[in-house]
Scaffold this active site. Structure first.
Site, short mmCIF file in Angstrom:
data_model
loop_
_atom_site.label_atom_id
_atom_site.label_comp_id
_atom_site.label_asym_id
_atom_site.label_seq_id
_atom_site.Cartn_x
_atom_site.Cartn_y
_atom_site.Cartn_z
N GLY A 125 -1.27 -3.40 14.33
CA GLY A 125 -0.28 -3.22 13.28
C GLY A 125 0.77 -2.21 13.71
CG HIS A 152 -4.60 4.95 -1.76
ND1 HIS A 152 -5.72 4.27 -2.19
CD2 HIS A 152 -4.09 4.22 -0.74
CE1 HIS A 152 -5.88 3.19 -1.45
NE2 HIS A 152 -4.92 3.14 -0.56
CB SER A 161 -0.90 0.01 1.22
OG SER A 161 -0.17 0.25 2.37
CG HIS A 180 -17.40 13.98 7.49
ND1 HIS A 180 -16.69 12.89 7.04
CD2 HIS A 180 -16.47 14.95 7.68
CE1 HIS A 180 -15.40 13.18 6.98
NE2 HIS A 180 -15.24 14.43 7.36
CG HIS A 229 -10.70 7.34 -14.49
ND1 HIS A 229 -11.49 6.45 -13.80
CD2 HIS A 229 -10.51 8.39 -13.66
CE1 HIS A 229 -11.77 6.95 -12.60
NE2 HIS A 229 -11.19 8.13 -12.48
CG HIS A 260 0.84 13.27 0.84
ND1 HIS A 260 -0.49 13.51 0.62
CD2 HIS A 260 0.89 12.31 1.79
CE1 HIS A 260 -1.22 12.72 1.40
NE2 HIS A 260 -0.41 11.99 2.12
CG ASN A 271 -4.35 -1.64 -0.04
OD1 ASN A 271 -5.48 -2.02 0.25
ND2 ASN A 271 -3.29 -2.28 0.38
CE1 TYR A 272 -5.45 -3.19 -6.99
CE2 TYR A 272 -3.31 -2.11 -7.23
CZ TYR A 272 -4.65 -2.23 -7.58
OH TYR A 272 -5.19 -1.38 -8.50
NE ARG A 273 -8.12 -4.75 1.04
CZ ARG A 273 -8.56 -3.50 0.85
NH1 ARG A 273 -7.71 -2.49 0.85
NH2 ARG A 273 -9.83 -3.26 0.67
#
Lengths: 340, 340
Positions: B289, B115, B101, B179, B149, B105, B117-119
């Site tokens: 973690g 960003h 992951s 929010h 894209h 910035h 992330n592969y899991r």
């Protein structure tokens, strides 16, 4: 028919609302005096599902970099899941909640950030008061920490001998960043679900110091709604005397880039606590609260740094080693000042 | 005995781990080239309950202000509640999880944060792949968004015609700040609980665009473990071509204090998303973690401002009005550029 003194009086909402708005006024006036430059700016707002509030923000002041003092009053069909888990009797009932909450971030790293929140809930058969106050210094002074706790203890003691001991431990438990294994600051007092009919500690941590201490006490005499309301009012009024003298004493302390950078870094912990753990923030976001008012608690400028550790034998390491661990500030204050 | 191709092969963990570490290497090398100045610094760590990882941080670079690329591999007695709610069959079983992951910035506000992330998870009778990639611009360019894209779509299309349409909608749904009523950025792709035996969308939002689109599709042919692993590998390899050309094009764009302040303000949304909603962050904090690695995603410097609203008819308002809403970037791109 005799009124049951363990139930809220007929005008409970009016009376608590009146107190919450007047304490907001009183605290804002006191803080403007401490600041000396900036004034609070007020926004009034309505909540679609019911209720509203007034948010007051101070920024770019002589003392405060940014801070907010909120009053809110909300009602709706049902409390959110996070609260119903704690008070299942409230399920299926409309709720009413009012409170005042504030977080204030000073400019000077020698001045501590402070948070206060007092709140009142009614939902069907249940009602309760909750809240607290806690102090988060960057460059702490033991005498300031003792002054803060002493003021709170004296206030508590006038209402119940065991309020301070239990609520101080509960504060250490609640304002704790598990993922950092640090307290948020030097604590203060915290309590929740106070309905007068049960033990003082109503938290969920089995075997915690607060839970164990409370369990060691004889059963508390039931307290009436009036007694609890008086206590919460006294807590609100204790804010200015607990905090302002510390700000007055430290606001002109010279500082440089090192202190500023450390302050910005430590403010990150405030963000982490409020977004990951804080009950008020989660309640607000879950009940479609006013986001800008809920997140007024976040600091104006924040820094994150990977794997930062303070140098040994510095004031920064003293913060971690001494002040960010639960301490018995009044009865067995820790040794400090070796490095400062 | 014939091997069941819908179950992981005997060496599944070795193969996924090898891929996850090699894609970490490949991406770090490509990003160092983009940066031109700084190098990743590596920390290897062990997790007490089982497993470990290697965290790599780049900071104060020519391109990156701060960023981290993590590999981790953890195992333990049982998955945390947040995942068991989605995969109750895993309850009571030991789990294995590995993944890579990253959040990066850039310094220049014209360069987007990214960003990935592969899991991969195994827990008793169940296993699945998950992850995604999404882009968060501050001063967005439509052509960059389309490039991003388009690269993802071409990668997806080589594996399944419906991966991009479903996973793009799922990304808009997942990287959404309720929010704030804003997407985190311009999206990308996101998927979870892919075990080949079920529908493509395995999210929990009933009636969402992703859920409805997926429900409108004919039942997907079962996909084998090998097919899914190939797809995830292709996604990992698509990272550099999807992102680096954007960075190269924008990194020398001149900017001033206005753009910098807006970037710092918008970074606050990244913090809000990661601490309030992000599944990986919550999983990490709930499974004890390594906090420093989990929170490497947080930006180096962040600003919050009460009740900020961008001025109308500016690039800042265009970000809110156009780019932070779900859009069909490839088939019906929005009108932009009026104010820039």
């Amino acid at each position: 028919m005799t009124e049951n003194q363990y139930l809220p009086p007929a005008d409970s909402r009016d009376r608590v609302r009146t107190f919450m708005t007047s304490i907001q006024d009183e605290i804002c006036a006191g803080l403007e005096q401490l600041d000396g430059v900036a004034k609070f700016q007020e926004d009034s707002w309505q909540r679609e599902e019911g209720g509203g509030g007034r948010s007051r923000v101070i920024k770019d002041g002589g003392y405060f970099e940014q801070g907010g003092v909120n009053f809110s009053e909300v009602w709706g069909k049902q409390l959110p899941p996070s609260i119903l888990k704690q008070r299942p009797e409230a399920a299926g009932h409309e709720f009413y909640a009012t409170g005042t909450s504030m977080v204030l971030h000073p400019k000077n790293p020698y001045c501590p950030t402070v948070h206060l929140n007092y709140r009142y809930f009614e939902a069907g058969p249940v009602w309760w008061f909750g809240g607290g106050i806690d102090l988060t210094p960057y460059y702490p002074f033991l005498e300031d920490t003792i002054h803060f706790h002493q003021t709170l203890k004296e206030t508590c003691d006038r209402h119940h001998n065991e309020y301070y001991p239990v609520f101080k431990l509960w504060c250490d438990e609640y304002f704790f960043l598990k993922h950092r294994q640090e307290t948020r600051g030097v604590g203060g007092i915290f309590f929740d679900y106070q309905d007068g009919q049960n033990r003082l500690y109503r938290g969920s941590e089995e075997g915690s110091p607060a839970a164990e201490y409370d369990a060691s006490l004889p059963a508390t005499k039931p307290r009436t709604w009036e007694q609890l309301f008086e206590f919460v009012q006294a807590c609100g009024k204790a804010f200015l005397p607990s905090y302002v003298p510390i700000g007055e004493k430290r606001k002109d302390t010279p500082y440089g880039d090192r202190e500023r950078q450390f302050q910005l870094y430590r403010r990150g912990r405030y963000v982490e606590f409020n977004l990951v753990y804080d009950r008020g923030t989660i309640f607000g976001l879950q009940t479609n609260g006013r986001t800008e008012s809920i997140l007024m608690s976040l600091p104006p400028l924040v820094r994150w740094e990977y794997s930062y550790h303070p140098e040994e034998n510095t004031r920064e390491s003293e913060l971690y080693n001494v002040f960010l661990k639960p301490q018995n500030w009044l009865e067995a204050p820790p040794q400090v000042g070796v490095y400062s």
